[in-house]
Design an enzyme around this catalytic site. Structure first.
Site, PDB file in Angstrom:
ATOM      1  N   SER A  37      25.475  50.935  28.369  1.00 30.45           N
ATOM      2  CA  SER A  37      26.888  50.693  28.085  1.00 30.45           C
ATOM      3  C   SER A  37      27.364  49.275  28.386  1.00 30.45           C
ATOM      4  O   SER A  37      28.538  48.973  28.146  1.00 30.45           O
ATOM      5  CB  SER A  37      27.762  51.692  28.853  1.00 30.45           C
ATOM      6  OG  SER A  37      27.668  52.961  28.266  1.00 30.45           O
ATOM      7  N   LYS A  40      29.230  47.682  25.605  1.00 32.58           N
ATOM      8  CA  LYS A  40      30.666  47.791  25.332  1.00 32.58           C
ATOM      9  C   LYS A  40      31.434  46.517  25.669  1.00 32.58           C
ATOM     10  O   LYS A  40      32.561  46.333  25.204  1.00 32.58           O
ATOM     11  CB  LYS A  40      31.250  48.996  26.076  1.00 32.58           C
ATOM     12  CG  LYS A  40      30.668  50.331  25.604  1.00 32.58           C
ATOM     13  CD  LYS A  40      31.318  51.509  26.300  1.00 32.58           C
ATOM     14  CE  LYS A  40      30.769  52.834  25.775  1.00 32.58           C
ATOM     15  NZ  LYS A  40      29.706  53.380  26.611  1.00 32.58           N
ATOM     16  N   SER A  96      34.072  54.270  30.268  1.00 32.22           N
ATOM     17  CA  SER A  96      32.968  53.934  29.365  1.00 32.22           C
ATOM     18  C   SER A  96      32.916  54.886  28.175  1.00 32.22           C
ATOM     19  O   SER A  96      31.864  55.431  27.826  1.00 32.22           O
ATOM     20  CB  SER A  96      31.630  53.951  30.119  1.00 32.22           C
ATOM     21  OG  SER A  96      30.643  53.219  29.445  1.00 32.22           O
ATOM     22  N   LYS A 204      31.144  45.718  34.059  1.00 32.37           N
ATOM     23  CA  LYS A 204      30.793  46.913  33.294  1.00 32.37           C
ATOM     24  C   LYS A 204      29.542  47.587  33.846  1.00 32.37           C
ATOM     25  O   LYS A 204      28.586  46.919  34.205  1.00 32.37           O
ATOM     26  CB  LYS A 204      30.560  46.543  31.819  1.00 32.37           C
ATOM     27  CG  LYS A 204      30.390  47.749  30.895  1.00 32.37           C
ATOM     28  CD  LYS A 204      31.689  48.477  30.702  1.00 32.37           C
ATOM     29  CE  LYS A 204      31.509  49.829  30.025  1.00 32.37           C
ATOM     30  NZ  LYS A 204      30.886  50.857  30.908  1.00 32.37           N
TER      31      LYS A 204
END
Length: 256
Positions: A37, A40, A96, A204
């Protein structure tokens, strides 16, 4: 450069000065790996090149089904709701949400395929030559995972944090959206447990079985911003303690 650095157990790591680009720590920083992720971050960056924060996106059943069918983490979006890009970025970055990623990519590709092409074009423009995206969320696909490197993701992190809204969203611990207009209420909590430690400003988390536990992180001390990335850590909690140790160490060191 690294003799006194903290122990790093993940497969790859990178720490750099966001302003100068000076490398403070590297461990297999150019090895191509899945980044889950962390993908993202690029999704948020590309969206804000093509959309205004006040633009409104309608959530479709396909967005919800994508996250549910793919086994991804979700922002629990509901089909039919209309949310601004700003609010969807919170749903993308804090819990997320693969559903938020799908809704944004579908809208601003147009189409997910078109959006992924923009992600890869942006990667090339930023000099991320060891990065290839296959979707907007980092979930594994039947065609294989996308890949990047700790170095490329650190460069992206430094660039993304120059965007005020991304920095604001990524550094938010929790976000509530009261029901109003054409959406119901939402509450999202950030998966980044590094937040709350002195100087931490984002960025993140990520996890898949193939990628292991990943973290793109950043911290500020005495006006100096450091960004780093940990890839394929086997213990979830250790990525946060390692990032905190690297930031603390890095704030007292300069590149050799």
């Amino acid at each position: 450069m690294e003799s006194s650095a903290p122990a790093v157990y993940g497969r790859a790591a990178y720490l750099m000065d966001a302003a100068s680009g000076d490398v403070l720590f590297a461990k297999d920083g150019t090895e191509r790996l899945p980044v889950a992720s962390l993908t993202k971050t690029m999704t948020a960056y590309v969206v804000l090149q093509h959309a205004k924060p006040t633009d409104v996106v309608r959530i479709e059943r396909a967005d919800v089904a994508y996250a549910e069918d793919g086994g991804g983490t979700t922002a629990n979006l509901r089909a039919g709701d209309r949310l601004t890009v700003r609010e969807l970025l919170y749903g993308l970055m804090l819990p997320s949400g693969a559903d938020a990623a799908h809704a944004l990519a579908r809208t601003y590709g147009p189409g997910v395929g078109g959006f992924v092409a923009k992600m890869n074009d942006t990667a090339r423009a930023l000099g991320l030559n060891d990065t290839h995206y296959v979707n907007a969320d980092g979930l594994p696909t039947p065609r294989g995972d996308g890949y990047s490197t700790a170095r490329d993701q650190a460069v992206l992190a430094a660039k993304a944090l120059q965007v005020p809204l991304i920095k604001q969203v990524a550094g938010t611990g929790e976000h509530a959206l009261a029901a109003g207009g054409e959406h119901r209420s939402y509450y999202w909590r950030n998966t980044n447990r590094l937040l709350g430690t002195p100087g931490a400003i984002g960025l993140k988390t990520g996890f898949t079985r193939a990628a292991g536990y990943c973290l793109a992180f950043a911290g500020e001390s005495d006006g100096r911003v450091l960004v780093g990335v940990l890839l394929d850590e086997s213990v979830s909690s250790r990525r946060f303690s390692t990032a905190e140790a690297l930031l603390s160490w890095g704030s007292a060191h300069r590149a050799a």
